[in-house]
Design a protein around this motif. Structure first.
Motif, short mmCIF file in Angstrom:
data_model
loop_
_atom_site.label_atom_id
_atom_site.label_comp_id
_atom_site.label_asym_id
_atom_site.label_seq_id
_atom_site.Cartn_x
_atom_site.Cartn_y
_atom_site.Cartn_z
N THR A 140 55.03 -2.38 44.37
CA THR A 140 55.69 -2.77 44.60
C THR A 140 55.27 -4.19 45.69
N TYR A 141 54.15 -3.68 46.54
CA TYR A 141 53.25 -4.58 47.45
C TYR A 141 52.31 -5.38 46.14
N ILE A 142 52.14 -4.64 45.23
CA ILE A 142 51.12 -5.72 44.67
C ILE A 142 52.12 -6.45 44.06
N GLN A 143 53.26 -6.10 43.39
CA GLN A 143 54.21 -7.09 43.08
C GLN A 143 55.08 -7.94 43.79
N GLU A 144 55.32 -7.94 45.09
CA GLU A 144 55.41 -8.41 46.14
C GLU A 144 57.18 -8.23 46.07
N LYS A 145 57.45 -6.84 45.70
CA LYS A 145 58.91 -6.41 45.77
C LYS A 145 59.46 -5.47 46.29
N PRO A 146 61.22 -6.53 47.00
CA PRO A 146 61.57 -6.17 48.51
C PRO A 146 62.01 -5.07 48.63
N MET A 154 55.53 14.45 44.27
CA MET A 154 56.82 13.01 45.07
C MET A 154 55.93 12.98 46.05
N ILE A 155 54.81 12.86 46.51
CA ILE A 155 54.46 12.20 47.86
C ILE A 155 53.27 10.83 46.71
N VAL A 156 53.08 11.85 45.63
CA VAL A 156 51.97 10.78 45.57
C VAL A 156 52.78 9.33 44.36
N LEU A 157 53.40 10.37 43.62
CA LEU A 157 54.83 9.13 43.15
C LEU A 157 55.17 8.24 44.03
N THR A 158 55.92 8.59 45.25
CA THR A 158 56.69 7.39 46.50
C THR A 158 55.05 6.41 46.54
N ALA A 159 54.40 7.35 46.77
CA ALA A 159 52.46 6.15 46.72
C ALA A 159 52.54 5.43 46.35
N ILE A 160 52.48 5.32 45.12
CA ILE A 160 52.65 5.23 43.37
C ILE A 160 53.07 3.87 43.65
N GLU A 161 54.44 4.02 43.82
CA GLU A 161 55.82 3.55 43.89
C GLU A 161 55.20 2.18 44.51
N MET A 162 55.19 2.75 46.07
CA MET A 162 54.48 1.41 47.24
C MET A 162 53.49 -0.02 46.82
N ILE A 163 52.68 1.09 46.17
CA ILE A 163 51.84 0.15 45.96
C ILE A 163 51.77 -0.12 44.80
#
Length: 310
Positions: free
Chosen positions: A45-51, A34-43
């Motif tokens: 999101t950051y790359i795509q500049e999604k809010p 869960m932590i890994v998947l959340t970290a991937i989503e955060m990364i």
């Protein structure tokens, strides 16, 4: 066959460890993934500049989640003892058969629907659930926002225990039900095939549940299966993009104690200041929406009384 299924021996209290060992700790095992998947989503999101993420809100979600693990470990023995005690009192105890996971999961999810619905309909129970809705962004970290007092809702699942499912089956199902709800907290999975959306509480269906628009409030309570909402007329499809959060969003977004207990604190203050037992009961157990409306009216009246007369 049925006679043998419902003739399981009692579980000696001094053998509770056999139940604990037999029920795999699925949530603890799943935490790294869960932590890994959340970290991937955060990364991403950051790359795509999604809010989709807010720094302090994410910190709050993680701290609330860590606290939930600690609280869960602390009350585990008590819950285990209680479920085994109920099991031992029943004359129709089921043996440990893994196929009973299927009916147990279905019945558990039915009880979860009503526990969830009551948690939105009565303010006391809302205080055990508002934690999960307090985030103003929708992402995988929201699944960590589980109230530290949510175990009070075990009372809604007593019917599952009374049916006689083996405690190992009961605790395995309860963990599977929690884990299912992890993946639905994301903006990245859009609508799935129609038949999936009809049966399951998908990300699209659950985004509606987290929406604060009037048409979305108190809709889609299903945890795993959405057909409960279709049956009981609480279903709402995702149309416009939801606005997340609660009607009055909280401050101190990174403070796990404020996130967990702000509503309980408000209840205590409102009950103390209310006049008469009827009003006190209303502020403690009334509909959260009606309570908010009443408080808004009272605020408007106080403003009118303080305004100078022309």
């Amino acid at each position: 066959m049925l006679e043998s299924l419902f003739s399981a021996p009692v579980i000696p209290i001094d053998q509770l460890w056999t139940v604990e060992r037999g029920a795999p700790n699925l949530i603890l095992w799943a935490v790294p993934a869960m932590i890994v998947l959340t970290a991937i989503e955060m990364i991403v999101t950051y790359i795509q500049e999604k809010p989709y993420y807010d720094k302090w809100e994410t910190v709050g979600s993680v701290l609330v989640g860590l606290g939930s693990l600690v609280v869960g470990a602390g009350v585990k023995l008590g819950l285990l003892y209680g479920v085994v005690w109920v099991y031992n009192q029943l004359p129709w105890r089921m043996e440990l058969q893994w196929w009973t996971l299927i009916p147990c999961y279905l019945i558990f999810d039915f009880c979860s629907y009503w526990a969830h619905r009551v948690s939105h309909g009565q303010r006391f129970w809302w205080a055990t659930h508002v934690v999960h809705h307090s985030g103003e962004h929708y992402n995988l970290s929201v699944s960590f926002r589980l109230s530290w007092i949510q175990n009070l809702k075990i009372i809604f699942f007593v019917p599952v225990a009374l049916i006689g499912f083996h405690p190992i089956v009961f605790f395995t199902v309860s963990q599977l039900a929690v884990l299912f709800q992890f993946w639905v907290h994301t903006e990245y999975i859009k609508k799935l095939p129609r038949w999936v959306e009809y049966i399951f509480a998908t990300p699209s269906n659950h985004r509606v549940h987290h929406g604060s628009q009037e048409k979305y409030i108190d809709k889609n309570f299903g945890a795993t299966f959405i057909f409960w909402d279709r049956i009981f007329d609480t279903y709402q499809p995702e149309e416009e993009r939801p606005i997340y959060g609660i009607t009055t969003n909280i401050d101190q977004k990174a403070n796990p104690f404020h996130i967990n207990f702000h509503e309980l604190s408000d209840i205590v203050r409102d009950v103390k200041s209310a006049k008469g037992w009827r009003n006190k009961w209303f502020y403690a157990f009334g509909s959260p929406i009606k309570v908010a409306q009443q408080k808004q009216r009272m605020t408007e009246l106080r403003v009118e009384e303080t305004e100078p007369v022309a």
